[in-house]
Enzyme design. Structure first.
Site, mmCIF file in Angstrom:
data_model
loop_
_atom_site.group_PDB
_atom_site.id
_atom_site.type_symbol
_atom_site.label_atom_id
_atom_site.label_comp_id
_atom_site.label_asym_id
_atom_site.label_seq_id
_atom_site.Cartn_x
_atom_site.Cartn_y
_atom_site.Cartn_z
ATOM 1 N N SER A 265 0.848 -1.195 0.000
ATOM 2 C CA SER A 265 0.000 0.000 0.000
ATOM 3 C C SER A 265 0.881 1.241 0.000
ATOM 4 O O SER A 265 2.091 1.166 0.195
ATOM 5 C CB SER A 265 -0.889 0.002 1.238
ATOM 6 O OG SER A 265 -0.105 0.347 2.361
ATOM 7 N N LYS A 266 0.235 2.368 -0.187
ATOM 8 C CA LYS A 266 0.952 3.636 -0.195
ATOM 9 C C LYS A 266 1.694 3.825 1.129
ATOM 10 O O LYS A 266 2.836 4.263 1.167
ATOM 11 C CB LYS A 266 -0.060 4.754 -0.423
ATOM 12 C CG LYS A 266 0.567 6.089 -0.556
ATOM 13 C CD LYS A 266 -0.440 7.199 -0.439
ATOM 14 C CE LYS A 266 0.215 8.374 0.217
ATOM 15 N NZ LYS A 266 -0.647 9.237 0.932
#
Ligand code: GLU
Length: 507
Positions: A265-266
């Protein structure tokens, strides 16, 4: 598995929602679409899925277009280029979706739901893990529980409502995914998703099917996170009477965190110190900057190459592929089912390979831009080209060119004195003073080295003991390519000046 490419023309779409920066998983989806299209002389389409106005982010579409361009994957049809199936932004196609919702209702495959947000909240509190579907729809306010007259009255009064798909009971929806093979879902476990929202906008589920049909999409390459939505989409294709032209499904494996535990994920990027976006992204609301591969110093060729290898290989040990190679070699059969771990060190390795193998002429404008971004304009192209050739082997990121080459432009301001001082002697100073008279322009590195060694011998030194001080004189520290190559690039005058300055500084 034998994969049959359908007779009809290959038309694939990358269909991002403009909700923020483009995650590398999104770019890989775009890439696999692109490779498949180009391999089969097909069409690569960019369709902007902006029906969720609450998640719309200003500038995100332009950003996506720019990322695709940087990677060399410009779409054949898009909101920017136009094409035979305009418009390519779903918000501009709003008027086309309602007819399908109406048709589904008329055929008994969808229904009106009038439940207010408050009523839904009450149910959520009442029923743990509430989902709107088979087991709960009978208790809700919808056209399945109300009389026809009540529904007509509510609609006539413009009562806010949504349209939901009516998932059938006890059915199995099966399909062939070109990566996963036979996949099936139990319809009892899928909820009655909203198809048309109260504002008349379709949800993703209705819009994606309507547009894939309208745009004659032949294959749907998308991330595995969309697999649970596939049964809804397949039923919609069937219920709308389009099953005979349904595209082939290709759900791409996830890109995993470096340790393999879950989707990258970011936040993982922020936490582990590497980018997950293609290019820098500044959130227009918060002003927060999320770093991208481009600005960190990745070559687009390397970025494309490393993304292709996240879940695909050509069956050999080959790791370096240009876009043209990828187009030639790409095959769906060789995409793996298993998630691909993202390894930033490996990503840098790809970039290093691409930098090392690029010729100095290609790197020149990129390196000049990197310097310009730091406020240094370099006008001596020929000299910079020579420098690039000398140091490209040492650069993993394009931004490495700056620290690696700074001393070619500015004489060392500081020296690594602890590395020379303890062993520095007046005899060594004498040696270097004598050496300055042997240096002249036009001598190749090999000749400078030979003279250095001969002189060392006459001064009773081993050449080895003098190499490190020489390097520190020219560079300031213990790094850089061959010291005689550096001397040739600097030229006789500058080399001599640096030796003399350093001899004074080392005293
Ligand atoms: N709009 C979806 C997304 O944001 C596209 C999913 C699909 O390709 O069907 O990724």
């Amino acid at each position: 598995m034998q994969i049959v490419i359908m007779e009809k023309k290959v038309r694939v779409r990358f269909a991002p929602s403009p909700t923020g920066g483009l995650h590398l998983g999104g770019v890989r989806t775009a890439l696999f679409n692109y490779l498949f299209a180009k391999k089969h002389n097909g069409t690569f389409i960019l369709r902007v899925e902006d029906t969720d106005q609450t998640r719309f982010v200003e500038g995100a579409e332009e950003y996506i277009v720019s990322c695709l361009k940087w990677c060399g994957m410009s779409p054949d049809e898009s909101p920017q280029t136009g094409g035979p199936f305009e418009p390519y932004r779903q918000s501009e196609r709003k008027a086309t979706y309602k007819q399908y919702a109406d048709q589904l209702i008329a055929d008994g495959y969808a229904y009106y739901a009038f439940d207010t947000p408050e009523e839904l909240d009450v149910k959520r509190k009442e029923i743990p893990n509430f989902t709107y579907g088979l087991s709960t729809r009978g208790e809700m306010r919808n056209s399945l529980t109300l009389t026809e007259a009540e529904v007509t009255a509510l609609l006539a009064e413009n009562t806010p409502h949504v349209v939901r798909i009516k998932m059938p009971a006890n059915e199995t929806v099966s399909f062939t995914d070109l990566i996963r093979g036979h996949v099936s879902f139990d319809t009892n476990l899928v909820d009655d998703k909203v198809l048309l929202k109260a504002d008349g906008m379709p949800t993703y589920h209705l819009a994606v099917v309507a547009d894939d049909k309208a745009m004659e999409i032949s294959h749907i390459f998308r991330g595995e996170e969309w697999l649970p939505s596939a049964p809804i989409h397949i039923l919609l294709w069937r219920y709308l009477g389009w099953e005979d032209v349904m595209p082939q499904w290709v759900h791409l494996p996830l890109i995993l965190k470096p340790d393999g535990n879950g989707k990258l994920s970011k936040r993982d990027g922020d936490r582990l110190g590497f980018p997950v976006y293609a290019q820098n992204w500044t959130d227009p609301k918060t002003g927060d900057l999320t770093k991208g591969f481009k600005e960190l110093g990745f070559m687009p060729e390397a970025f494309v190459n490393l993304l292709a290898m996240l879940g695909w290989n050509d069956g050999t040990d080959q790791e370096i592929f240009s876009m043209a190679d990828l187009i030639e070699k790409f095959s769906v059969e060789r995409i793996s089912k298993a998630g691909a771990k993202f390894d930033f060190e490996k990503a840098k390795w790809y970039n290093h390979e691409w930098i090392k193998n690029a010729d100095a002429k290609t790197l020149l404008p990129i390196v000049k831009d990197a310097f310009a971004a730091q406020g240094t304009e370099i006008s001596e192209d020929d000299y910079l080209e020579k420098v690039i050739d000398l140091i490209k082997d040492r650069c993993h990121l394009l931004t490495d060119f700056i620290p690696q080459s700074a001393y070619f432009f500015i004489a060392p301001q500081e020296y690594d004195l602890p590395a020379v001082k303890p062993k520095w002697t007046a005899e060594k100073a004498e040696f270097f003073n004598a050496y300055t008279s042997l240096i002249s322009d036009g001598l190749p590195a090999t000749a400078l080295e030979e003279k250095f060694k001969e002189l060392a011998a006459t001064h009773n030194f081993k050449a080895g003991e003098l190499m490190l001080p020489f390097r520190i004189m020219l560079v300031g520290g213990k790094f850089g390519p061959g010291v005689f190559d550096i001397a040739v690039a600097l030229g006789a005058e500058e080399t001599i000046r640096r030796i003399k300055n350093a001899v004074t500084a080392f005293e």
